[in-house]
Design an enzyme around this catalytic site. Structure first.
Site: not given
Ligand code: ADP
Length: 476
Positions: A147, A170, A224, A228, A245, A279, A326, A379, A458
Site C-alpha cells: 500500500n 523483499k 497483515s 506478522g 507493523e 492501516c 482485495q 480490518e 518505527e
C-alpha cells in the site's frame, strides 16, 4: 525483465511475474524477477560481507549518501509518483506525495546518521568510566506491503543504512516497480556492493527464507496481522530482533460540539483517500447521537462527490482497489454489512471506467453500524466507513477502545477537556485531535499497541532502538 539486485549486480531468475496496472488491466507495468531461497542465500552472504565496511564508513559519508538519494527521489518525484500510481492505483497527487515523503525520510536519516549519541556515566567504583554506545545490528531483513510501495521501504532502509546496517529487501509481489526504482537510485548514488540487496519474490518463499536465515539478525515487517504474528513467532524462536507493523481499525469520534464541516472533511479523507487502503484509515466513525443524522447526511453527500477512476486522471479522487483478491474482500464485507443489518450507501463495483477495465469500487458507508458487528471490528482495507452512533463522550471512548487494534484514533471536538481526556484514555499508539486518523509526519515515531504493532517503534528519533544494539563499556 527487471532483475533482482544482489552483491551490486542485477541478477536473473528462472521465474518472473507481470505487474498489472489496477486502473487498466490490459496494461502491463513491467516483468519482474521472482527469486527463491538461493537468491536469499546469496543476498545474505553479500550483505554480511558488506556490513562491516559499511559500518566503518564515516558517518559523514553515510549521511552524504542518504542525502544524495533523497535529492534524486525529490527531483524525480513526478515520474516516480506516476509509476507508483500506475502500479498501486493511488491517485497521482498521492503517488507524488508519497515519493516526496520518501525523499524527506531519506534526508531526515541523512541528518540522524550524524547524530548517533552515546552516554557517559560515572561508575559506582572509583577510577572507572561507564560508556554506553549504539552499534549496528548487522543484516536487516526488510519485508514490505503493497500500500505504500516507496515510503515504507524507505522508512526501513534509510535508518538501517544510517546506523551502519546492511539490508536484504523483499518488496510486496504486487508492487515491485517502485522498489526496483529505489534500488536503482541507491546504485546510481554510489551504494557500495552488497549493502542493499533486492530479492523480489513470494512471501512464502523469499520472505520465509529471510525469516529462517541465520545470517539475518533483525526483521522489519509491515503487513497483515496473520503474517506478522507468524514472523514474530519465528524470529523469537531464532532469537532475532523483530518489528511488525500490522493492521488497524481506527476509530474517529465526532462530538456534537465539533466543527461539523472540518469533521466531515477529516472523516472523508481518513476513510476513503488512498482507496481506504491505509492501516491508519478512519474505518469506524463514532458520532454523537444529536448530530448523527446531520453528520451522516453531509458525509454521504461528500462521499458521493468523490470521483472514482484511473489513478492518473486529474479529476480522480479515489483510485482503483489494488487487485481482484482485495476487491473480493471489500465486496464480501459490503454484503456482510447488509446481512448484519446496516443500511449500505454506495459500494458499486464498476468493471470499466472510460473504456478501461479496472478494479473500480465506489466508496461505501455502513449506516446504523453497531460496534459488535464484524464490519465494525475487522480490518477491511477498502473504501468502507462504518458510522456508529454514540450517546456521549464516555460511550464514545468506551466503544472506540473496544477493539483488538490500537494503531491510530481521532476526535473532532472543540471541548478542550474532552480532547485532553481522549488523548489520555485512547488505547492507540497515535492519537489525533481535529485531524484525520491517517496522515502522519515523517520525523515522528509511528506505531500502535494491541494487535496493531509488535516491537520497537518505527521512524523519527525512535528508529534507533530497532536499528542499533546498545553496548555498555566499563573502562578502568
Ligand atoms: P497482504 O495480505 O496485505 O498482502 P501480507 O502480510 O501477506 O499482507 O504481506 C506483507 C508482506 O509480507 C509481503 O511482502 C509478503 O510477500 C510478505 N509475506 C507474506 N507471507 C510471508 C511469510 N510467510 N514470511 C515472510 N514474508 C511474508
Amino acid at each position: 525483465m527487471k532483475q533482482n539486485f544482489i552483491a551490486g549486480k542485477w541478477v536473473d531468475t528462472a521465474h518472473s511475474v507481470k505487474s498489472i496496472n489496477p486502473s487498466n488491466l490490459e496494461e502491463t507495468i513491467g516483468i519482474y524477477a521472482q527469486g527463491g531461497k538461493e537468491d536469499v542465500d546469496q543476498a545474505v552472504n553479500a550483505a554480511q560481507k558488506a556490513q562491516k565496511s559499511w559500518a566503518e564508513t564515516s558517518i559523514q559519508a553515510r549521511s552524504d549518501f542518504l542525502d544524495r538519494v533523497g535529492n534524486v527521489l525529490m527531483e524525480r518525484s513526478e515520474s516516480i509518483g506516476r509509476m507508483l500510481s500506475r502500479d498501486e492505483g493511488k491517485t497521482l497527487v498521492e503517488g507524488i506525495g508519497e515519493t516526496v515523503r520518501a525523499a524527506q525520510i531519506m534526508k531526515y536519516f541523512a541528518g540522524e546518521a550524524l547524530r548517533i549519541k552515546g552516554v557517559h556515566l560515572p561508575s559506582v567504583r572509583p577510577g572507572i568510566d561507564v560508556e554506553i554506545h549504539r552499534e549496528p545490528v548487522g543484516v536487516i531483513g526488510v519485508i514490505t506491503p503493497w500500500n505504500f510501495p516507496i515510503a515504507i521501504p524507505v522508512w526501513k532502509i534509510a535508518p538501517a543504512l544510517a546506523y551502519g546496517n546492511s539490508v536484504v529487501f523483499k518488496p510486496a509481489e504486487l508492487v515491485p516497480a517502485c522498489a526496483w526504482i529505489l534500488v536503482d537510485i541507491l546504485r546510481e548514488c554510489g551504494l557500495p556492493e552488497g549493502v542493499v540487496n533486492l530479492v523480489m519474490g513470494k512471501g512464502s518463499e523469499v520472505g520465509q527464507a529471510m525469516i529462517d536465515h541465520e545470517g539475518i539478525q533483525a526483521v522489519s515487517f509491515t503487513g497483515s496481522v496473520v503474517t506478522g504474528r507468524e514472523i514474530a513467532k519465528s524470529c523469537a524462536a531464532l532469537g532475532k530482533k523483530v518489528q511488525c507493523e500490522m493492521g488497524g481499525k481506527n476509530p474517529l469520534i465526532v462530538l456534537k460540539d465539533a466543527d461539523l464541516k472540518a469533521a466531515v472533511n477529516g472523516a472523508i479523507n481518513g476513510a476513503f483517500f488512498s482507496t481506504g487502503q491505509r492501516c491508519t484509515a478512519s474505518s469506524r466513525i463514532l458520532v454523537e447521537d444529536q448530530i448523527y443524522d446531520s453528520f451522516s447526511e453531509q458525509f454521504i453527500q461528500s462521499m458521493n462527490q468523490l470521483t472514482v477512476g484511473d489513478a492518473l486522471d486529474s479529476e480522480t479522487k479515489i483510485g482503483p482497489v489494488i487487485d481482484d483478491r482485495q476487491l473480493k474482500i471489500d465486496l464480501d464485507y459490503i454484503a456482510l454489512a447488509k446481512q448484519e443489518g446496516c443500511e449500505v450507501i454506495g459500494g458499486a463495483y464498476m468493471e470499466e471506467k472510460n473504456h478501461k477495465k479496472g478494479y473500480y469500487l465506489h466508496p461505501v458507508t455502513f449506516l446504523k453500524a453497531k460496534n459488535q458487528m464484524r464490519i465494525a471490528q475487522e480490518e477491511i482495507f477498502g473504501p468502507c466507513a462504518a458510522l456508529l452512533k454514540v450517546s456521549d463522550f464516555e460511550d464514545a471512548i468506551e466503544q472506540a477502545n473496544d477493539i483488538k487494534f490500537g494503531l491510530s484514533a481521532g476526535i473532532y471536538t472543540n471541548d478542550l477537556t474532552k480532547a485532553r481526556a481522549f488523548k489520555k484514555r485512547s488505547r492507540a499508539g497515535m492519537v489525533m485531535v481535529n485531524q484525520p486518523t491517517a496522515g502522519v509526519d515523517p520525523h515522528a515515531p509511528f506505531g500502535g499497541i494491541k494487535s496493531s504493532s509488535y516491537g520497537a517503534r518505527e521512524q523519527g528519533f525512535a528508529a534507533i532502538e530497532f536499528y542499533t544494539n546498545m553496548k555498555t563499556a566499563y573502562i578502568g
